[in-house]
Scaffold this active site. Sequence first.
Site, mmCIF file in Angstrom:
data_model
loop_
_atom_site.group_PDB
_atom_site.id
_atom_site.type_symbol
_atom_site.label_atom_id
_atom_site.label_comp_id
_atom_site.label_asym_id
_atom_site.label_seq_id
_atom_site.Cartn_x
_atom_site.Cartn_y
_atom_site.Cartn_z
ATOM 1 N N CYS A 18 -7.476 25.953 -34.301
ATOM 2 C CA CYS A 18 -6.057 26.136 -34.034
ATOM 3 C C CYS A 18 -5.343 26.970 -35.086
ATOM 4 C CB CYS A 18 -5.386 24.767 -33.936
ATOM 5 S SG CYS A 18 -5.458 23.831 -35.467
ATOM 6 N N LYS A 21 -1.594 24.530 -39.671
ATOM 7 C CA LYS A 21 -0.891 24.431 -40.941
ATOM 8 C C LYS A 21 -1.606 23.430 -41.842
ATOM 9 C CE LYS A 21 3.664 24.921 -38.730
ATOM 10 N NZ LYS A 21 4.974 24.256 -38.550
ATOM 11 N N ASP A 51 13.295 20.897 -40.694
ATOM 12 C CA ASP A 51 13.651 21.840 -39.632
ATOM 13 C C ASP A 51 12.734 23.047 -39.622
ATOM 14 O OD1 ASP A 51 16.045 21.095 -37.950
ATOM 15 O OD2 ASP A 51 16.814 20.615 -39.944
ATOM 16 N N ASP A 52 12.860 23.837 -38.549
ATOM 17 C CA ASP A 52 11.942 24.932 -38.317
ATOM 18 C C ASP A 52 12.219 26.160 -39.176
ATOM 19 O OD1 ASP A 52 10.400 23.858 -35.929
ATOM 20 O OD2 ASP A 52 12.454 23.631 -35.238
ATOM 21 N N GLY A 140 6.698 45.412 -43.885
ATOM 22 C CA GLY A 140 5.681 44.377 -44.008
ATOM 23 C C GLY A 140 4.903 44.509 -45.303
#
Length: 350
Positions: A18, A21, A51-52, A140
């Site tokens: 997956c 995290k 929170d996100d 980036g």
Amino acid sequence: MNNTGTIKLTSLSSKGGCGCKIGPADLRQVLQTLPPAANNPNLLVGLDTSDDAGVYKLSDDIAIVQTLDFFTPIVDDPYSFGQIAAANAISDVYAMGGKPITALNIVAFPIADLDKQILADILRGAGDKLKEADVTLVGGHSIDDKEPKFGLAVTGTIHPDKVRTNSGAKPGDVLILTKPIGVGILTTSIKRGLLNESEISQVTNVMSTLNKTAAETMDGYDVHASTDVTGFGLLGHASEMAKGSDVEIRIFNRQVPVMSRVKELAENGAVPGGTKNNFNYLKQDVTYHETMNQNDQWILCDAVTSGGLLAAVAKSDAEKLLAELKSKNVDAHVIGEVIDGNNGHITVEE
């Protein structure tokens, strides 16, 4: 679907599956050692919550929403990997109720060992997904690394008075989920060669679908709390909502949408370590119905990549919101409710 010739991107990840995290228990232990953030009245959402994304107020009318996410390949097709990574990173802004506007690529890639076209395809996939979201790529950073990783830092905007957090759920609210779960088990199965091309396409489509339509549709309704379902799984993120809101959450297991073959694959051992870590972390916070076996419980804790939004909606608005989401082809379902009771706890009914 694999454009990398004999190379499978998922095989290059030491973790695989997956792209999870760091587990919640390990992360909490690390974060507890940090000093509290400086008190700044303009920081509306920061490290002191689960929170996100972070939210910082710039003026009375505008705040910025900031988030960052990256991970190892979870599918073998590089273009699809780029799309999934972009959708996943942008989702945190949607979860907070914001409008994403800019992004920065984060690249780790073994440039001397893999065909450069693979990286080009990853970036092209991400770029196309950013265009779909009307987000501008502004730059980036890249490093040469033996294990490929990709993601984005995303900035959005929001009115300071309209921030959606995961701590505003109220007793009587209805819980709506906008994507099916089981992604971690399916991506682990991709690594093990257990899915056919059609099944890979299905899970890839779920992960690469933006939460844009769902989030924008919710703008017109009384949504008290919102989060997106990612690495900590459905119950992990629901637990954060329950604790942050000081309420109890009841989940109806039969109403939770689960992707096809997930239960079968779980029974055959394709459960990622991140999912089991989530389950173990939540043991004291979740009561499961006595008819649910271990696999049923793991599925609800499955570590998701680019999952849907979980929203606590006023009961008076829930039916109408659900109908509008479905009319816009969002795979939304009512999966539970918020109640008074054992605050911070989750009860899973059959």
